[in-house]
Design a protein around this motif. Structure first.
Motif, PDB file in Angstrom:
ATOM      1  N   THR A   9       0.742  -1.218  -0.222  1.00 57.88           N
ATOM      2  CA  THR A   9      -0.061  -0.002   0.177  1.00 57.88           C
ATOM      3  C   THR A   9       0.656   0.924  -0.271  1.00 57.88           C
ATOM      4  O   THR A   9       0.704   1.813  -0.824  1.00 57.88           O
ATOM      5  N   TYR A  10       1.920   1.533   0.956  1.00 58.59           N
ATOM      6  CA  TYR A  10       2.507   2.485   0.980  1.00 58.59           C
ATOM      7  C   TYR A  10       3.258   2.686  -0.153  1.00 58.59           C
ATOM      8  O   TYR A  10       3.772   4.033  -1.114  1.00 58.59           O
ATOM      9  N   ARG A  11       3.984   1.134  -0.818  1.00 58.91           N
ATOM     10  CA  ARG A  11       4.684   1.613  -2.489  1.00 58.91           C
ATOM     11  C   ARG A  11       3.620   1.966  -3.520  1.00 58.91           C
ATOM     12  O   ARG A  11       3.935   3.036  -4.534  1.00 58.91           O
ATOM     13  N   LEU A  12       2.210   1.627  -3.330  1.00 59.97           N
ATOM     14  CA  LEU A  12       1.422   1.975  -4.127  1.00 59.97           C
ATOM     15  C   LEU A  12       1.385   3.267  -4.209  1.00 59.97           C
ATOM     16  O   LEU A  12       1.058   4.368  -5.552  1.00 59.97           O
ATOM     17  N   PHE A  13       1.509   3.906  -3.097  1.00 60.28           N
ATOM     18  CA  PHE A  13       1.019   5.210  -2.426  1.00 60.28           C
ATOM     19  C   PHE A  13       1.852   6.961  -3.104  1.00 60.28           C
ATOM     20  O   PHE A  13       1.889   7.319  -3.711  1.00 60.28           O
ATOM     21  N   ARG A  14       2.820   5.707  -2.794  1.00 58.97           N
ATOM     22  CA  ARG A  14       4.891   6.623  -3.441  1.00 58.97           C
ATOM     23  C   ARG A  14       4.421   7.254  -4.768  1.00 58.97           C
ATOM     24  O   ARG A  14       4.649   7.580  -5.241  1.00 58.97           O
ATOM     25  N   ILE A  15       3.921   5.543  -5.372  1.00 57.56           N
ATOM     26  CA  ILE A  15       4.004   5.887  -6.843  1.00 57.56           C
ATOM     27  C   ILE A  15       2.403   6.810  -7.317  1.00 57.56           C
ATOM     28  O   ILE A  15       3.562   7.440  -8.248  1.00 57.56           O
ATOM     29  N   PHE A  16       1.691   7.264  -6.913  1.00 57.94           N
ATOM     30  CA  PHE A  16       0.944   7.840  -7.151  1.00 57.94           C
ATOM     31  C   PHE A  16       0.531   9.046  -6.594  1.00 57.94           C
ATOM     32  O   PHE A  16       0.971   9.847  -7.579  1.00 57.94           O
ATOM     33  N   ILE A  17       2.209   9.452  -5.394  1.00 59.52           N
ATOM     34  CA  ILE A  17       2.537  10.858  -5.424  1.00 59.52           C
ATOM     35  C   ILE A  17       3.584  11.402  -5.859  1.00 59.52           C
ATOM     36  O   ILE A  17       3.474  12.468  -7.004  1.00 59.52           O
ATOM     37  N   HIS A  18       4.009  10.001  -7.005  1.00 58.50           N
ATOM     38  CA  HIS A  18       5.356  10.656  -8.113  1.00 58.50           C
ATOM     39  C   HIS A  18       4.797  10.825  -9.204  1.00 58.50           C
ATOM     40  O   HIS A  18       4.907  12.068  -9.873  1.00 58.50           O
ATOM     41  N   LYS A  19       3.984  10.717  -9.151  1.00 58.76           N
ATOM     42  CA  LYS A  19       2.748  10.375 -10.751  1.00 58.76           C
ATOM     43  C   LYS A  19       2.404  11.858 -11.198  1.00 58.76           C
ATOM     44  O   LYS A  19       2.508  12.598 -12.002  1.00 58.76           O
ATOM     45  N   ASN A  20       1.798  12.233  -9.709  1.00 62.31           N
ATOM     46  CA  ASN A  20       0.659  13.255  -9.648  1.00 62.31           C
ATOM     47  C   ASN A  20       1.257  14.351  -8.590  1.00 62.31           C
ATOM     48  O   ASN A  20       0.441  15.237  -8.628  1.00 62.31           O
ATOM     49  N   ARG A  21       2.869  14.288  -8.917  1.00 59.43           N
ATOM     50  CA  ARG A  21       3.161  15.570  -7.999  1.00 59.43           C
ATOM     51  C   ARG A  21       3.170  16.818  -8.585  1.00 59.43           C
ATOM     52  O   ARG A  21       2.895  17.719  -7.522  1.00 59.43           O
ATOM     53  N   SER A  22       2.922  17.124  -9.797  1.00 64.02           N
ATOM     54  CA  SER A  22       2.742  18.988 -10.016  1.00 64.02           C
ATOM     55  C   SER A  22       1.330  19.127  -9.672  1.00 64.02           C
ATOM     56  O   SER A  22       0.679  20.429  -9.286  1.00 64.02           O
ATOM     57  N   LYS A  23       0.353  17.884  -9.793  1.00 62.38           N
ATOM     58  CA  LYS A  23      -1.370  17.862  -9.802  1.00 62.38           C
ATOM     59  C   LYS A  23      -1.045  18.208  -7.226  1.00 62.38           C
ATOM     60  O   LYS A  23      -1.981  19.111  -7.647  1.00 62.38           O
ATOM     61  N   ILE A  24      -0.794  17.715  -6.936  1.00 57.07           N
ATOM     62  CA  ILE A  24      -1.278  17.856  -6.108  1.00 57.07           C
ATOM     63  C   ILE A  24      -0.131  19.202  -5.102  1.00 57.07           C
ATOM     64  O   ILE A  24      -0.275  20.305  -4.804  1.00 57.07           O
ATOM     65  N   SER A  25       0.870  19.495  -5.522  1.00 54.46           N
ATOM     66  CA  SER A  25       0.948  20.764  -5.495  1.00 54.46           C
ATOM     67  C   SER A  25       0.313  21.395  -5.956  1.00 54.46           C
ATOM     68  O   SER A  25       0.485  22.670  -5.226  1.00 54.46           O
ATOM     69  N   HIS A  26       0.148  21.919  -7.068  1.00 51.80           N
ATOM     70  CA  HIS A  26      -0.793  22.381  -7.197  1.00 51.80           C
ATOM     71  C   HIS A  26      -1.756  23.217  -6.343  1.00 51.80           C
ATOM     72  O   HIS A  26      -2.924  23.917  -6.207  1.00 51.80           O
ATOM     73  N   ALA A  27      -2.943  22.086  -6.147  1.00 51.84           N
ATOM     74  CA  ALA A  27      -3.742  21.996  -5.330  1.00 51.84           C
ATOM     75  C   ALA A  27      -3.229  22.269  -4.007  1.00 51.84           C
ATOM     76  O   ALA A  27      -4.296  22.463  -3.067  1.00 51.84           O
ATOM     77  N   LEU A  28      -2.196  21.824  -3.290  1.00 45.35           N
ATOM     78  CA  LEU A  28      -1.972  22.643  -2.070  1.00 45.35           C
ATOM     79  C   LEU A  28      -1.177  24.010  -2.243  1.00 45.35           C
ATOM     80  O   LEU A  28      -1.579  24.815  -1.489  1.00 45.35           O
TER      81      LEU A  28
END
Length: 122
Positions: A9-28
């Protein structure tokens, strides 16, 4: 067994964060800028109310600002209060907001709306 699940689960979460880091950064960025704008709006509202109490009148612009501020507070209360009381409601909130957008109902306070990049960065 649970350590394998946690690690997967942790690995999948890290992959998700890595793939979507620009979207997450913009949302934050939008979220924290909305909080900052909300704090400054609260200060401005306090000043306007104090001026109204002391002088007895306020300008049309200040009156319009107060109306928008109260409207945004009602939006937050309308979404926040019922869903805080229901268990698991934090999962439902994004779906409610999407459904409201499809019906042209605006539930997001003005401070948290997506703004162009020029307005986001100070």
């Amino acid at each position: 067994m649970t350590t394998k699940r946690k690690s997967k689960t942790y690995r999948l979460f890290r992959i998700f964060i890595h793939k979507n880091r620009s979207k997450i950064s913009h949302a934050l960025d939008v979220f924290f800028m909305g909080l900052k704008n909300g704090a400054s709006d609260t200060k401005k509202t306090t000043t306007i109310i104090q001026a109204f109490v002391t002088k007895g009148t306020i300008s049309k612009e200040e009156e319009k600002f107060l109306k928008i501020y109260v409207y945004d507070l009602l939006k937050v209360a309308g979404i926040g209060i019922p869903f805080v009381l229901l268990p698991g409601a934090s999962i439902i909130i994004p779906f409610v907001i999407r459904a409201a957008e499809k019906r042209n109902i605006d539930l997001i306070p003005s401070n948290f709306k997506n703004k162009p990049k020029e307005q986001i960065k100070p």
